[in-house]
Design a protein around this motif. Structure first.
Motif, PDB file in Angstrom:
ATOM      1  N   MET A 201       5.237   4.885 -10.839  1.00 19.09           N
ATOM      2  CA  MET A 201       5.153   3.978  -9.702  1.00 19.09           C
ATOM      3  C   MET A 201       3.960   3.044  -9.854  1.00 19.09           C
ATOM      4  O   MET A 201       3.161   3.201 -10.769  1.00 19.09           O
ATOM      5  N   ASP A 202       3.867   2.146  -8.884  1.00 19.57           N
ATOM      6  CA  ASP A 202       2.758   1.189  -8.875  1.00 19.57           C
ATOM      7  C   ASP A 202       2.695   0.493 -10.237  1.00 19.57           C
ATOM      8  O   ASP A 202       1.699   0.582 -10.951  1.00 19.57           O
ATOM      9  N   ILE A 203       3.793  -0.166 -10.549  1.00 17.77           N
ATOM     10  CA  ILE A 203       3.958  -0.727 -11.885  1.00 17.77           C
ATOM     11  C   ILE A 203       3.340  -2.122 -11.967  1.00 17.77           C
ATOM     12  O   ILE A 203       3.527  -2.951 -11.066  1.00 17.77           O
TER      13      ILE A 203
ATOM     14  N   PRO B  70      -4.163   1.905 -15.890  1.00 18.11           N
ATOM     15  CA  PRO B  70      -2.735   1.683 -16.091  1.00 18.11           C
ATOM     16  C   PRO B  70      -2.319   2.115 -17.492  1.00 18.11           C
ATOM     17  O   PRO B  70      -3.061   1.895 -18.454  1.00 18.11           O
ATOM     18  N   SER B  71      -1.155   2.711 -17.587  1.00 15.45           N
ATOM     19  CA  SER B  71      -0.743   3.203 -18.902  1.00 15.45           C
ATOM     20  C   SER B  71       0.765   3.176 -19.052  1.00 15.45           C
ATOM     21  O   SER B  71       1.506   3.249 -18.069  1.00 15.45           O
TER      22      SER B  71
ATOM     23  N   CYS C  68       2.232   1.783 -15.623  1.00 15.59           N
ATOM     24  CA  CYS C  68       2.244   2.320 -14.272  1.00 15.59           C
ATOM     25  C   CYS C  68       0.833   2.777 -13.923  1.00 15.59           C
ATOM     26  O   CYS C  68       0.007   3.016 -14.806  1.00 15.59           O
ATOM     27  N   ASN C  69       0.584   2.881 -12.625  1.00 19.71           N
ATOM     28  CA  ASN C  69      -0.736   3.298 -12.164  1.00 19.71           C
ATOM     29  C   ASN C  69      -0.685   4.632 -11.443  1.00 19.71           C
ATOM     30  O   ASN C  69      -1.702   5.132 -10.976  1.00 19.71           O
ATOM     31  N   ALA C  70       0.522   5.177 -11.301  1.00 13.91           N
ATOM     32  CA  ALA C  70       0.663   6.481 -10.654  1.00 13.91           C
ATOM     33  C   ALA C  70       1.939   7.118 -11.161  1.00 13.91           C
ATOM     34  O   ALA C  70       2.873   6.426 -11.579  1.00 13.91           O
TER      35      ALA C  70
END
Length: 420
Positions: free
Chosen positions: A347-349, A314-315, A284-286
């Motif tokens: 979110m923002d996967i 991203p993690s 995800c980025n958020a």
DNA sequence: TCTGGGGTCCTAGGACCC
DNA sequence: TCTGGGGTCCTAGGACCC
């Protein structure tokens, strides 16, 4: 042709499987924390228990009618769902698992004289035999019409034998006239109120509305639905896609005001989100964190906030997610409120493989093998043995679940005992 | 005292680009 | 009097599903 197979009162039926003496007894299944009713057997429905009823408000009625109450047992329902689905897969070339208790099947290029009705009955019998779960089956030319057919099958089990086929124009019209507009798949509370005000009472009335009006007020979604009900297929089976958002949220058994408690919960939710991300090979980025007080308690001061924390890279590392989730919590936490619920949503996967490398900050290279190892250990032991220090190591499952049935089908130690 | 959890899609409007 | 044209991306809000 499409078929919609829907398990009857699924959770209640699962509970009944292993306690056959409850066959004609009213049963309800409660949500997490034993909060409200999320499933009812037909007998319980007849007693007037609505979906979503608060358990404590209906306790007297439960006692009065000797209604059997269960906490939700997702290990059991998930496993039974898999069994039902794999039986269905033997009967249809293409299947879309639509929810835990429903599947769409697609029958393509069948011979013109193919007998869908008998085939549906065979499928139904097979599911009953192999899993013990009663199902209803609706068959029609579009997904929306198969939903209509399914409701008819469920409503008139004796007359239909649990399977209903819409294969003629006459049956389509009759089915649509029988279906109330608020019961149409895809028409929710808002639209049904609006439609009723215009005198639209049934699904049939809805199909008679001018296209332009439907397009304007209900967008292309409404238009698609109208077409589907008219027998023009617009929706195909969907293949499972990686999730675009993943949430882990919980209500607490009672209110909590201290930061430490919330921090532990939020950490644990972030860890769970990490597990879910890794399971679908995503990052995800958020990450969003929210907390709120109990909206039902009008006597208490209310507070509700959320914050989205963008990640520098991203993690899907539980460690990283926990760190940023804690940061988010610090940003929104306010002293002096009684919190009832918190949650973490990633979110923002993006896929794990195509990671955008950040010029200045990069993910910790060692997290990856560490997470793999933790997942392996936790998965093989079936319990969360390895935790982060920010989680409560002593805590296993504090959710209120007073009426939990055994995990009959997924835990050897809880398997049913048959006396000789 | 106690009131669930987890998703998706579409649209309009604003910000921005050239 | 008169103030271009054509795009994309993002977000919030609304609607829906189980």
């Amino acid at each position: 042709m499409f078929a919609l197979v829907d398990c009857n009162n699924f959770y209640a039926s699962c509970e009944r499987l292993f306690q056959p003496q409850l066959k004609r007894q009213p049963i309800v299944v409660l949500s997490n924390n034993d909060g409200c009713v999320i499933a009812r057997s037909n007998e319980a429905k007849k007693l007037g228990i609505p979906m979503g009823a608060a358990a404590f408000e209906y306790q007297a009625l439960f006692d009065q009618h000797d209604i059997k109450v269960f906490s939700s047992n997702y290990a059991l329902y998930g496993d039974m769902s898999n069994r039902v689905m794999s039986t269905l897969k033997e009967y249809a070339p293409e299947i879309e698992v639509y929810s835990i208790d429903e599947a769409f099947l697609k029958f393509d290029k069948m011979l013109p004289d193919f007998d869908f009705l008998s085939y549906g009955k065979r499928m139904r019998k097979a599911v009953t035999q192999e899993t013990g779960i009663p199902v209803s089956i609706g068959i029609a030319a579009t997904k929306a019409l198969s939903k209509v057919a399914n409701k008819i099958a469920k409503k008139f089990p004796e007359r239909t034998g649990g399977v209903y086929l819409i294969d003629t124009e006459d049956k389509r019209i009759k089915g649509l006239k029988w279906t109330k507009v608020e019961d149409v798949w895809g028409i929710g509370y808002r639209h049904s109120k609006r439609l009723q005000n215009l005198g639209v009472q049934t699904a049939y009335d809805f199909t008679q509305l001018p296209e332009e009006w439907v397009r304007k007020t209900m967008s292309v979604v409404g238009l698609r639905l109208q077409n589907e009900l008219n027998g023009i297929a617009c929706l195909d089976l969907e293949t499972p896609q990686p999730k675009k958002n993943i949430a882990t949220t919980r209500s607490f058994d009672h209110n909590h005001s201290d930061f430490q408690y919330l921090r532990e919960r939020v950490s644990t939710f972030a860890v769970t989100c990490g597990e879910k991300l890794r399971a679908q090979q995503s990052c995800c980025n958020a990450i969003m964190v929210f907390i709120h007080t109990n909206g039902h308690r009008k006597d208490l001061p209310q507070y509700s906030r959320n914050v989205v924390v963008p990640l520098p890279y991203p993690s899907n590392s539980s460690i990283t997610l926990t760190q940023f989730a804690s940061k988010g919590l610090e940003m929104i936490f306010k002293q002096g409120y009684a919190y009832k619920k918190a949650g973490v949503i990633v979110m923002d996967i993006t896929p794990e493989t195509v990671r955008q490398i950040n010029l200045f900050e990069n993910s910790h290279i060692k997290h990856r093998p560490l997470m793999e190892t933790i997942d392996r250990i936790n998965n093989s032991l079936g319990v969360k043995k390895v935790k982060l220090a920010s989680q409560d190591v002593g805590r296993t499952w504090k959710m209120r679940q007073e009426k939990l049935s055994p995990r009959y089908t997924t835990q050897l130690s809880e398997i049913i005992k048959v006396k000789a």
